[in-house]
Motif scaffolding. Sequence first.
Motif, short mmCIF file in Angstrom:
data_model
loop_
_atom_site.label_atom_id
_atom_site.label_comp_id
_atom_site.label_asym_id
_atom_site.label_seq_id
_atom_site.Cartn_x
_atom_site.Cartn_y
_atom_site.Cartn_z
N ASN A 195 0.81 -1.23 0.00
CA ASN A 195 0.00 0.00 0.00
C ASN A 195 0.84 1.28 0.00
O ASN A 195 0.53 2.25 0.70
CB ASN A 195 -0.95 0.01 1.20
CG ASN A 195 -1.88 -1.19 1.20
OD1 ASN A 195 -2.47 -1.53 0.18
ND2 ASN A 195 -2.00 -1.84 2.35
N THR A 199 2.71 11.34 -1.88
CA THR A 199 1.97 12.57 -2.18
C THR A 199 2.87 13.75 -1.92
O THR A 199 3.38 13.92 -0.80
CB THR A 199 0.70 12.69 -1.32
OG1 THR A 199 -0.13 11.54 -1.53
CG2 THR A 199 -0.08 13.94 -1.68
N LYS A 237 -0.53 13.37 -6.18
CA LYS A 237 -0.26 11.98 -5.85
C LYS A 237 0.56 11.35 -6.97
O LYS A 237 0.10 11.24 -8.10
CB LYS A 237 -1.58 11.22 -5.66
CG LYS A 237 -2.36 11.65 -4.43
CD LYS A 237 -3.60 10.78 -4.22
CE LYS A 237 -4.33 11.18 -2.96
NZ LYS A 237 -5.55 10.34 -2.74
N HIS A 251 0.33 5.60 -5.82
CA HIS A 251 -0.74 5.24 -4.92
C HIS A 251 -1.07 3.76 -5.05
O HIS A 251 -1.05 3.18 -6.14
CB HIS A 251 -2.00 6.10 -5.13
CG HIS A 251 -2.37 6.33 -6.56
ND1 HIS A 251 -3.33 5.62 -7.21
CD2 HIS A 251 -1.89 7.22 -7.46
CE1 HIS A 251 -3.45 6.07 -8.45
NE2 HIS A 251 -2.59 7.02 -8.64
N ASN A 252 -1.28 3.16 -3.88
CA ASN A 252 -1.68 1.76 -3.78
C ASN A 252 -0.71 0.82 -4.50
O ASN A 252 -1.12 -0.08 -5.24
CB ASN A 252 -3.09 1.57 -4.35
CG ASN A 252 -3.71 0.25 -3.91
OD1 ASN A 252 -3.47 -0.21 -2.80
ND2 ASN A 252 -4.49 -0.36 -4.79
N SER A 284 4.57 8.29 1.75
CA SER A 284 3.56 8.97 2.57
C SER A 284 2.69 7.96 3.30
O SER A 284 2.22 8.22 4.41
CB SER A 284 2.69 9.86 1.67
OG SER A 284 3.47 10.75 0.91
N THR A 285 2.46 6.81 2.64
CA THR A 285 1.68 5.73 3.25
C THR A 285 2.33 4.40 2.90
O THR A 285 3.07 4.29 1.92
CB THR A 285 0.23 5.72 2.73
OG1 THR A 285 0.24 5.56 1.30
CG2 THR A 285 -0.48 7.02 3.07
N GLY A 286 2.02 3.38 3.68
CA GLY A 286 2.47 2.04 3.37
C GLY A 286 3.74 1.63 4.08
O GLY A 286 4.36 2.41 4.81
N THR A 287 4.13 0.36 3.86
CA THR A 287 5.31 -0.21 4.52
C THR A 287 6.17 -0.97 3.51
O THR A 287 5.69 -1.46 2.49
CB THR A 287 4.91 -1.18 5.64
OG1 THR A 287 4.08 -2.22 5.09
CG2 THR A 287 4.16 -0.47 6.76
N THR A 337 10.88 0.73 6.21
CA THR A 337 10.15 1.87 5.65
C THR A 337 10.83 3.20 5.95
O THR A 337 10.88 4.09 5.10
CB THR A 337 8.71 1.91 6.18
OG1 THR A 337 8.10 0.61 6.00
CG2 THR A 337 7.88 2.94 5.44
#
Length: 265
Positions: free
Chosen positions: A6, A10, A20, A23-24, A59-62, A76
């Motif tokens: 994930n 951003t 962005k 993403h994902n 910005s997000t996720g591992t 991360t």
Amino acid sequence: MLTLSNIGITFNANTLDEKKVLHNINLKINKGDFITVIGSNGAGKSTLYNVIAGTLKPSTGTILLEGDDGSQKNITNDAEFKRARYIGRIFQNPRLGTAGKMSLENNMMICYKKGFKGLKISLNNKMRDYFREQLKVLDMGLENRLGDNVDHFSGGQRQALTLLMAVMSKPSLLLLDEHTAALDPTNAEIIMNLTRKFAQDYNLTVMMVTHNMQHALDFGNRLIMMNKGEIISDISGQEKKELTMDSIVELFKKIKVNNDNIMLN
């Protein structure tokens, strides 16, 4: 051996300039994989590499790194210099992979020490003989130029040297970022042949970004397509082997259109 879950990037979050870029992103890189990565300009390929190498923090996720014993480590937040111990990267510009003002033997010594972490190794005649044997594989006569500064070498010679040194450092993962794009066709072919040889001889785990569709077809066991910051296809096995130039272009167009329609809806 490396799992991205994930992952998102951003830029300028919560501002009018928010963008962005990734993403994902969900990607599992297996030990021994040779993954070719394609996509149009702005698809997110280089940004993905920057996230893997630690140049950019997601910005997000591992991101999890799996050890030889099966244990997993969350990397991360690890800085780029820490990941450089096990992740090698070769850029388009041949000058970025070597220290031009240093001699060939000193360049090689730095990478050799990196491959044998924690050992005190000195540059001596035994090491020079070892370096000469390694350089003979390049078939460029560099084994006779150990004392020359690297900035005296051509772009093709420097990129071949960068590739050899990356292999000598024994990376867990080698990132090739359009590593033949700045070379003439003759030197590009030499570098690609060396890439194939080293990947096979050393059972390297490799990711290779390329705009050369023929290289995307001819190299690797997996092919990843990216579009607008997402992985839109991950092809492997027999399906990868059966791809042709026409089929890969049509597949990219079809998936891209479907993906764009989903995003619009």
